[in-house]
Design an enzyme around this catalytic site. Structure first.
Site, PDB file in Angstrom:
ATOM      1  NE  ARG A  45     -18.129   2.900 -16.092  1.00 60.55           N
ATOM      2  CZ  ARG A  45     -17.830   2.728 -14.814  1.00 60.55           C
ATOM      3  NH1 ARG A  45     -16.855   3.417 -14.252  1.00 60.55           N
ATOM      4  NH2 ARG A  45     -18.503   1.874 -14.095  1.00 60.55           N
ATOM      5  N   GLY A  46     -17.277   0.758 -21.753  1.00 57.84           N
ATOM      6  CA  GLY A  46     -16.271  -0.050 -22.462  1.00 57.84           C
ATOM      7  C   GLY A  46     -15.921   0.376 -23.870  1.00 57.84           C
ATOM      8  CD  GLU A 101     -21.045  -3.377 -25.814  1.00 58.00           C
ATOM      9  OE1 GLU A 101     -20.284  -2.456 -25.457  1.00 58.00           O
ATOM     10  OE2 GLU A 101     -21.968  -3.800 -25.124  1.00 58.00           O
ATOM     11  CG  ASP A 102     -16.601  -3.114 -24.525  1.00 55.21           C
ATOM     12  OD1 ASP A 102     -17.817  -3.356 -24.675  1.00 55.21           O
ATOM     13  OD2 ASP A 102     -16.062  -3.108 -23.412  1.00 55.21           O
ATOM     14  CG  ASP A 105     -19.122 -12.445 -22.060  1.00 54.85           C
ATOM     15  OD1 ASP A 105     -19.347 -13.632 -22.332  1.00 54.85           O
ATOM     16  OD2 ASP A 105     -18.435 -12.109 -21.089  1.00 54.85           O
ATOM     17  CG  PHE A 154     -11.022 -11.894 -17.247  1.00 53.65           C
ATOM     18  CD1 PHE A 154     -11.870 -10.901 -17.718  1.00 53.65           C
ATOM     19  CD2 PHE A 154     -10.545 -11.782 -15.959  1.00 53.65           C
ATOM     20  CE1 PHE A 154     -12.235  -9.827 -16.938  1.00 53.65           C
ATOM     21  CE2 PHE A 154     -10.890 -10.699 -15.161  1.00 53.65           C
ATOM     22  CZ  PHE A 154     -11.735  -9.717 -15.663  1.00 53.65           C
ATOM     23  CB  VAL A 155     -10.015  -9.787 -23.099  1.00 48.73           C
ATOM     24  CG1 VAL A 155      -9.568 -11.054 -23.790  1.00 48.73           C
ATOM     25  CG2 VAL A 155     -11.500  -9.530 -23.359  1.00 48.73           C
ATOM     26  CG  ASP A 161     -13.903  -2.841 -16.299  1.00 47.92           C
ATOM     27  OD1 ASP A 161     -14.659  -3.202 -17.219  1.00 47.92           O
ATOM     28  OD2 ASP A 161     -14.193  -2.963 -15.091  1.00 47.92           O
TER      29      ASP A 161
END
Ligand code: PRP
Length: 180
Positions: A45-46, A101-102, A105, A154-155, A161
């Site tokens: 969903r990102g 993609e958001d 990582d 942590f964003v 989210d």
């Protein structure tokens, strides 16, 4: 539901994101100049906010499709297991495909999705990630285009989210947990 109290400090403003997207779109347009077979694929969903802004800045004849992959569930650490929850609606054989993609990582999600889509024989397969955390990488993966390299923070926001909250923030924020 988030379990610990936290505040969000702005890290990348909405204005800075918009300016970066304009630059990225200039590069993307050069890459796909003359093609009429580009499918822009958002990873749910990102990426839903990023892809919405990105495609509106692209002056190209495109189609849009979505694929839902998940490796995190509602917890902060990656399970390293990428599941395809929703596949593409359309075939991509012989098409140019740009995966949106958001954040990259550990790299497992985009790495897995890239291999999956390559097996369907697209003409060209490229990827774009708004954010990249190279220090967290566990598999050797680099998106074709990256918006911002960020440290291991942590964003949230702009689609990303924390326990399904904060996706609707218009900027990228850093989560700061409060003591007590
Ligand atoms: C998040 C994020 C990326 C992925 C990046 O997705 O949106 O897709 O993790 O992490 P990785 O590089 O370590 O694989 P998530 O599985 O939380 O699903 P979501 O997009 O629905 O939030």
């Amino acid at each position: 539901m988030p379990t610990r109290p936290y505040v969000i400090d702005e890290m990348i403003s909405a204005k800075a994101i918009a300016a970066r997207i304009e630059d990225l779109c200039r590069e993307i347009q050069k890459e796909y100049d003359g093609t009429d077979k580009l499918v822009v694929v958002g990873l749910l969903r990102g990426s839903f906010v990023f892809i919405a802004d990105l495609v509106r800045e692209l002056d190209l004849p495109i189609e849009v499709d979505f694929l839902e992959a998940s490796s995190y569930g509602d917890v902060m650490e990656s399970s390293r297991e990428v599941r395809i929850l929703k596949d593409l609606r359309g075939a991509i054989e012989g098409r140019d495909v740009l995966v949106v993609e958001d954040i990259v990582d550990t790299g497992h999600t985009l790495n897995h999705v890239t291999h999956l889509l390559e097996s369907r024989h697209p003409a060209r397969l490229k990827s774009i990630a708004l954010l990249d955390k190279p220090s967290r990488r566990e598999v050797d993966f680099k998106a074709s285009w990256t918006g911002f390299e960020i440290p291991d923070e942590f964003v949230v926001g702009y689609g990303i989210d924390y326990a399904q909250r904060n996706r609707n923030l218009p900027y990228i924020g850093k989560v700061r947990f409060l003591e007590g």
